[in-house]
Design an enzyme around this catalytic site. Structure first.
Site, short mmCIF file in Angstrom:
data_model
loop_
_atom_site.label_atom_id
_atom_site.label_comp_id
_atom_site.label_asym_id
_atom_site.label_seq_id
_atom_site.Cartn_x
_atom_site.Cartn_y
_atom_site.Cartn_z
N LYS A 194 0.85 -1.21 0.00
CA LYS A 194 0.00 0.00 0.00
C LYS A 194 0.88 1.24 0.00
O LYS A 194 0.65 2.18 -0.77
CB LYS A 194 -0.88 0.01 1.24
CG LYS A 194 -1.56 1.34 1.52
CD LYS A 194 -2.42 1.34 2.76
CE LYS A 194 -1.68 1.60 4.03
NZ LYS A 194 -1.37 3.01 4.29
N ASN A 195 1.92 1.26 0.84
CA ASN A 195 2.71 2.47 1.02
C ASN A 195 3.72 2.71 -0.09
O ASN A 195 4.44 3.72 -0.06
CB ASN A 195 3.37 2.47 2.40
CG ASN A 195 2.33 2.61 3.51
OD1 ASN A 195 1.16 2.93 3.23
ND2 ASN A 195 2.72 2.32 4.72
N CYS A 201 -5.30 12.22 12.18
CA CYS A 201 -6.02 10.95 12.00
C CYS A 201 -5.97 10.21 13.33
O CYS A 201 -5.62 10.76 14.36
CB CYS A 201 -5.38 10.13 10.89
SG CYS A 201 -3.80 9.47 11.38
N ARG A 217 -0.35 14.24 12.77
CA ARG A 217 0.10 14.10 11.37
C ARG A 217 0.35 15.45 10.69
O ARG A 217 -0.27 15.80 9.69
CB ARG A 217 -0.88 13.26 10.55
CG ARG A 217 -1.30 11.95 11.15
CD ARG A 217 -0.19 10.95 11.33
NE ARG A 217 0.36 10.42 10.10
CZ ARG A 217 -0.17 9.41 9.43
NH1 ARG A 217 -1.28 8.87 9.84
NH2 ARG A 217 0.41 8.97 8.33
N ASP A 257 4.48 0.56 11.98
CA ASP A 257 3.25 -0.08 11.50
C ASP A 257 3.12 -1.53 11.96
O ASP A 257 2.02 -2.10 11.89
CB ASP A 257 3.19 -0.03 9.96
CG ASP A 257 3.11 1.38 9.44
OD1 ASP A 257 3.37 1.59 8.25
OD2 ASP A 257 2.81 2.29 10.24
N ARG A 285 -8.50 -0.65 4.50
CA ARG A 285 -7.61 0.34 3.88
C ARG A 285 -6.27 -0.27 3.49
O ARG A 285 -5.62 0.19 2.55
CB ARG A 285 -7.36 1.51 4.85
CG ARG A 285 -8.54 2.43 5.08
CD ARG A 285 -8.13 3.61 5.91
NE ARG A 285 -6.88 4.15 5.41
CZ ARG A 285 -5.91 4.60 6.20
NH1 ARG A 285 -6.03 4.58 7.52
NH2 ARG A 285 -4.78 5.08 5.67
C1 EPZ Z 1 4.16 6.86 6.14
O1 EPZ Z 1 3.36 7.89 6.73
C2 EPZ Z 1 3.25 5.65 6.05
N1 EPZ Z 1 2.10 5.96 5.20
C3 EPZ Z 1 2.77 5.27 7.45
O2 EPZ Z 1 1.99 4.09 7.33
C4 EPZ Z 1 3.98 4.96 8.32
O3 EPZ Z 1 3.57 4.66 9.62
C5 EPZ Z 1 4.92 6.19 8.33
O4 EPZ Z 1 5.28 6.53 6.98
C6 EPZ Z 1 6.20 5.91 9.10
O5 EPZ Z 1 6.87 4.83 8.53
C7 EPZ Z 1 2.25 5.95 3.87
O6 EPZ Z 1 3.33 5.72 3.35
C8 EPZ Z 1 1.02 6.22 3.05
P1 EPZ Z 1 6.14 10.25 8.29
P2 EPZ Z 1 3.92 9.41 6.77
O7 EPZ Z 1 6.01 11.51 7.54
O8 EPZ Z 1 4.66 9.71 5.52
C9 EPZ Z 1 6.07 13.47 11.76
C10 EPZ Z 1 0.13 2.70 7.68
O9 EPZ Z 1 -0.38 2.20 8.69
N2 EPZ Z 1 5.94 14.44 10.67
O10 EPZ Z 1 7.38 9.43 8.14
O11 EPZ Z 1 2.79 10.30 7.14
C11 EPZ Z 1 4.79 12.67 11.97
O12 EPZ Z 1 3.90 13.39 12.81
C12 EPZ Z 1 0.59 4.14 7.71
O13 EPZ Z 1 0.32 2.09 6.59
C13 EPZ Z 1 6.05 15.80 10.97
O14 EPZ Z 1 6.24 16.19 12.12
O15 EPZ Z 1 4.91 9.30 7.98
C14 EPZ Z 1 5.28 11.41 12.60
O16 EPZ Z 1 5.48 11.64 13.97
C15 EPZ Z 1 0.36 4.81 9.06
N3 EPZ Z 1 5.91 16.70 9.96
C16 EPZ Z 1 6.64 11.18 11.94
O17 EPZ Z 1 7.03 12.44 11.38
C17 EPZ Z 1 5.69 16.31 8.67
O18 EPZ Z 1 5.59 17.19 7.78
C18 EPZ Z 1 6.64 10.13 10.84
O19 EPZ Z 1 5.84 10.60 9.83
C19 EPZ Z 1 5.57 14.94 8.38
C20 EPZ Z 1 5.70 14.02 9.40
#
Ligand code: EPZ
Length: 417
Positions: A22-23, A116, A121, A305, A396
């Site tokens: 998915k990701n 979410c 997020r 995850d 999802r």
């Molecule tokens: C991706 O989300 C994945 N989703 C998530 O999978 C996964 O948990 C996550 O990466 C971490 O591996 C997809 O790829 C669609 P991040 P993403 O930006 O990109 C903070 C699932 O269950 N952050 O690496 O949103 C954020 O709050 C989903 O399949 C900021 O502060 O994750 C978090 O604490 C859930 N500012 C951390 O970084 C930003 O602009 C990690 O977020 C962006 C993120």
């Protein structure tokens, strides 16, 4: 609303295939906007989030179709540059469309994705990366307006290796003059898969999977045919289910090295796990013993995850396991539901101490995608019958979940559509 009826206590035995990730498919679907041509994607899982991403592409003007696990996107015509609220609301990760729409159209308008179930997020890292490349970004009401006045390649330093921000930076950088370096980039395997797709489309991208990714400003122009990499979190989830239920399960079409930290935990808890090429076989007899402390980290650390499914398995063990969730601030919501099944989980902030024991069937509710999967893992291992509600969350990210579990001898029925 649909729900699962699960009669637990059966060992799992058999072989199942792992679906596409998915990701990985979500950012690659967004990237199909860039080449203004034909994109054929194989091993695309049929998931709610994938259908929403396909709907966004159609809204923007693309022709999108699916035949089995192959999705074809023709982005010759893109005559809109906005993603409306009703589409953003369904899938907050649609923010990944910001970069490619800006790169293709020179402007973009998205409804703010908002938080979410697992946390606030924020998207500040996405926005600061695009501003660094020259995008003019304004927020008005609940919308983000972006304009590409003069996109210029530059060094982008991410204060955190955000997966989405890394992807948005890559997908915008291809439209910039000169070279862009994304420093402290996310190293998840999905990033390397996106790089592979972009290279096939004619872009010059290197460093995917490492901490520095370099993109030279060349808009992709070639038609692409690409196979999506396997889903490492689905792989981890089924490994946790086999560990919790006992038995012998073989997973095919997966990448063992992408779940190395999960395999390590389960081996230390007493499972025998063998890997050969793209196949993993897990044997679990008797109860799991305590696992080493599980601290979620950016890849190649333990994946956040997989935290919930592994916690479900730890609940069935004979020892105690400490979980530390360092990535998201609200990712223990499944603990209360597991407690309804008899789990003993003590939470303090971002740590959860799981005291292993036995689980009994109960009526439980999915709170989010991976938390819902954890409840299914626990229900399969529990003595008695469980009802798992709100399984739209699980839809999802897991393709044909009940079908795959049934193929392994698990007793699960989906009630409702
Ligand atoms: C991706 O989300 C994945 N989703 C998530 O999978 C996964 O948990 C996550 O990466 C971490 O591996 C997809 O790829 C669609 P991040 P993403 O930006 O990109 C903070 C699932 O269950 N952050 O690496 O949103 C954020 O709050 C989903 O399949 C900021 O502060 O994750 C978090 O604490 C859930 N500012 C951390 O970084 C930003 O602009 C990690 O977020 C962006 C993120």
């Amino acid at each position: 609303m649909s729900h699962y009826v699960v009669r637990g206590g059966q060992a799992l035995r058999g072989t199942i295939p792992i679906s596409g990730a998915k990701n990985s498919v979500l950012p690659i679907l967004a990237a199909t906007l860039l080449n203004g041509g034909r994109n054929v994607l194989h091993n695309c899982p049929d998931l709610r989030d994938v259908r929403w991403a396909m709907a966004i592409l159609e809204h923007l003007g693309c022709k999108v179709s699916r035949e089995g696990d192959t999705v074809t996107v023709d982005s010759t015509v893109v005559d809109r540059w906005d993603v409306p609220h009703e589409l953003m609301r369904e899938m907050r990760s649609s923010v990944i469309f910001l970069g490619p729409i800006l790169a293709r159209c020179g402007r973009a308008r998205l409804s703010l994705p908002g938080g979410c179930d697992i946390g606030q997020r924020p998207i500040d890292l996405h926005l600061s990366a695009l501003r660094r490349l020259g995008a003019d970004i304004r927020q008005q009401g609940g919308d983000i307006f972006c304009e590409a006045r003069d996109l210029q390649g530059r060094d982008i330093i991410l204060s955190f290796p955000s997966v989405g921000a890394t992807e948005n930076a890559m997908l915008t950088a291809v439209a910039c003059g000169g070279a862009t370096r994304v420093i402290n980039a996310a190293r998840e395997p999905e990033i390397a898969d996106l790089q592979e797709f972009l290279r096939k489309a004619g872009a010059s991208v290197s460093g995917g999977g490492e901490s520095v990714i370099t993109v030279s400003g060349e808009m992709p122009r070639r038609d692409v045919e690409h196979t999506i990499l396997p889903d490492r979190i689905e792989t981890a989830t089924f490994l946790c289910a086999a560990a919790a239920c006992g038995g012998e399960v073989t997973l095919t079409g997966t990448e063992p090295e992408h779940v190395g930290t999960v395999i390590q935990c389960l081996r230390e808890a007493g499972c025998a796990i063998g890997c050969a090429g793209r196949t993993i076989t897990i044997q679990a007899e008797g109860r799991l013993t305590a696992m080493p402390t599980v601290r979620t980290m950016p890849y190649p650390g333990f994946p956040t995850d997989a935290q919930a499914p592994l916690m479900a398995a730890a609940c069935t063990g004979a020892g105690n396991t400490l979980f530390i969730e360092t990535i998201f601030e609200n990712r223990f919501r499944h603990a209360n539901e597991l407690a309804r099944m008899g789990a003993d989980i003590r939470i303090s902030g971002r740590t959860a101490l799981v005291c292993g024991g036995t689980l009994h069937g109960a009526r439980v509710r999915s709170c989010d995608l991976r938390g819902g999967a954890a409840l299914v893992v626990a229900a399969l291992a529990a003595q008695g019958e469980s009802i798992v509600e709100d399984i739209f969350h699980i839809d999802r990210g897991y393709e044909r979940l009940a079908e795959k579990i049934t193929a392994l001898g698990g007793n699960i029925q989906r009630i409702g559509t």
